[in-house]
Design a protein around this motif. Structure first.
Motif, PDB file in Angstrom:
ATOM      1  N   ARG A 133       0.834  -1.211   0.000  1.00 53.53           N
ATOM      2  CA  ARG A 133       0.000   0.000   0.000  1.00 53.53           C
ATOM      3  C   ARG A 133       0.865   1.255   0.000  1.00 53.53           C
ATOM      4  NH1 ARG A 133      -2.477   1.575   5.556  1.00 53.53           N
ATOM      5  NH2 ARG A 133      -0.229   1.944   5.770  1.00 53.53           N
ATOM      6  N   CYS A 160      -6.409  -2.106  -0.635  1.00 51.14           N
ATOM      7  CA  CYS A 160      -7.314  -1.690   0.439  1.00 51.14           C
ATOM      8  C   CYS A 160      -8.367  -2.763   0.716  1.00 51.14           C
ATOM      9  CB  CYS A 160      -7.990  -0.369   0.074  1.00 51.14           C
ATOM     10  SG  CYS A 160      -6.898   1.066   0.193  1.00 51.14           S
ATOM     11  N   ALA A 164      -8.932  -4.436   4.224  1.00 51.60           N
ATOM     12  CA  ALA A 164     -10.254  -4.403   4.851  1.00 51.60           C
ATOM     13  C   ALA A 164     -10.666  -5.786   5.343  1.00 51.60           C
ATOM     14  CB  ALA A 164     -11.292  -3.869   3.863  1.00 51.60           C
ATOM     15  N   ARG A 179     -11.208   1.327   5.320  1.00 57.74           N
ATOM     16  CA  ARG A 179     -10.391   0.880   4.184  1.00 57.74           C
ATOM     17  C   ARG A 179     -11.252   0.636   2.945  1.00 57.74           C
ATOM     18  NH1 ARG A 179      -6.571  -2.936   8.037  1.00 57.74           N
ATOM     19  NH2 ARG A 179      -4.948  -1.357   8.372  1.00 57.74           N
TER      20      ARG A 179
END
Length: 408
Positions: A133, A160, A164, A179
């Motif tokens: 990320r 993301c 999550a 997220r």
């Protein structure tokens, strides 16, 4: 025109293929083929090899064609005499902090993490996800070709999504939804339907498990408007069916079940999110796991047992890299519940054995929710074997529910 003197459109037309036909053969959208031919994006690694095979060329030759088409930084030297203003413009056009090879490597990296995610403990995958990320975020802060920016937003969104799901598995629903909001922003920035569909499906999944199953039905329906492939549509239908079953809406659950069977019998097309594999795939084993859950919630314990057993067998005998410990364990819980409904407590204990033996690192928070139903089914049990099973479940579940409460 490429150095070979041909374009991707030339290769397609030589094979007598329309854009629609080529897209159908590769399991992508027609607009995806349009972007390839316009030089605005390049195929994913797996799709690249399938495209080369379909067009009857080598991957190396196809890379040369696509690479030259997509290089917006090349300007003919005959324009050099147009002055400093043009030189500055050319410099801006050439400015980029990454190239197509780096984008491919990032896709491979995220794909590998998505595959690892389903069979590795969350804590083992999480550091690499966070690093990926941060790498993508740093790249987006720089300058790159517009089609590479779009690729980076898709990669950021999928990262993301993985983060999550990691938060959900650890019981932190607030972090998971935060997220997913970022993933939705990335899908909007990339104008990417498949990413929108998967993001909404994941939001629905969190509501279905822990927050508001009725809302999950509505969210999944909105996700279906973006679904770009059969794999994506069947996932959304499965989430809808289980969420509806949790609320007691048998009509909506039955309608979603019919949709699952219709999609399952149709073409098994994919999109560039499902192509990443792992968490982003929705194989037959996972379909059976969901069907087992839905039928169990609807009280059809015979069908629940059949589908749960099919899911478990598929996971046990399939590719080890695709063996989702979470889905397999939840299918075993559904199987145990079906046995309990038939008053076969010994078979229920056998089904739960592998679940209750999972090491702490693999005990995701959904197990606590799923086993809560099992514990309620054993609430009135008085026989020694039944009370012993209830105690084992309590010992397993209580630490999970304590951890879940600490995140709220």
């Amino acid at each position: 025109m490429s150095a070979m003197g041909i374009t991707l459109a030339d290769l397609r037309l030589r094979r007598g293929l329309s854009q629609e036909k080529l897209a159908a053969e590769l399991g992508v959208e027609r607009t995806t083929v349009q972007r390839w031919e316009a030089g605005n994006s390049t195929p994913r690694p797996k799709t690249m090899s399938e495209l080369a095979k379909t067009l009857e060329v080598t991957v190396a030759d196809l890379r040369e064609v696509l690479g030259d088409q997509g290089d917006i930084g090349r300007l003919d030297s005959r324009f050099a005499s147009y002055g400093d203003g043009d030189d500055r413009l050319a410099m801006l056009a050439r400015a980029s902090n990454l190239h197509s090879g780096q984008v491919e490597q990032l896709y491979w990296r995220i794909s590998a993490l998505a595959v690892d995610y389903v069979h590795e403990p969350v804590d083992r995958v999480l550091p690499d996800l966070l690093a990926a990320r941060d790498t993508i975020t740093d790249l987006l802060a720089g300058r790159q070709a517009p089609h590479h920016t779009r690729d980076l937003y898709v990669l950021a969104g999928t990262t993301c999504l993985l983060l999550a799901h990691a938060a959900q598995n650890q019981g932190d629903h607030r972090a998971a939804l935060t997220r997913l909001a970022t993933a939705a922003d990335c899908a909007t920035a990339a104008d990417h339907d498949a990413l929108h569909a998967w993001t909404r499906g994941s939001v629905a999944l969190i509501h279905e498990w822990s927050l508001n199953p009725r809302m999950a039905v509505d969210i999944a329906a909105r996700g279906a408007q973006h679904a770009a492939s059969a794999r994506s549509r069947i996932r959304l239908a499965a989430i809808t069916a289980r969420a509806a079953a949790r609320t007691g809406d048998t009509g909506a659950a039955a309608q979603a079940l019919r949709a699952i069977e219709t999609i399952r019998d149709g073409a098994d097309d994919r999109d560039d999110i499902t192509d990443l594999g792992g968490l982003f795939d929705f194989p037959a084993a996972k379909v059976d796991y969901y069907l087992g859950s839905v039928h169990g919630l609807l009280g059809d314990h015979t069908r629940a047992r059949v589908h749960a057993e099919a899911a478990i067998t598929a996971y046990e005998t399939g590719d080890p890299a695709a063996r989702s410990y979470g889905d397999e364990a939840l299918a075993r819980v559904d199987l145990a519940n079906a046995h309990l409904a038939d008053h076969d407590h010994r078979a229920a204990a056998d089904a739960l054995g592998p679940v209750l033996a999972l090491p702490p690192g693999l005990r995701i928070r959904q197990f606590g929710i799923a086993l809560g139903r099992t514990r309620r089914m054993l609430a009135a049990a008085t026989a020694p074997t039944e009370t012993a099973l209830r105690k084992r479940i309590t010992t397993f579940v209580d630490p999970l529910t304590t951890a879940l409460a600490s995140t709220r």
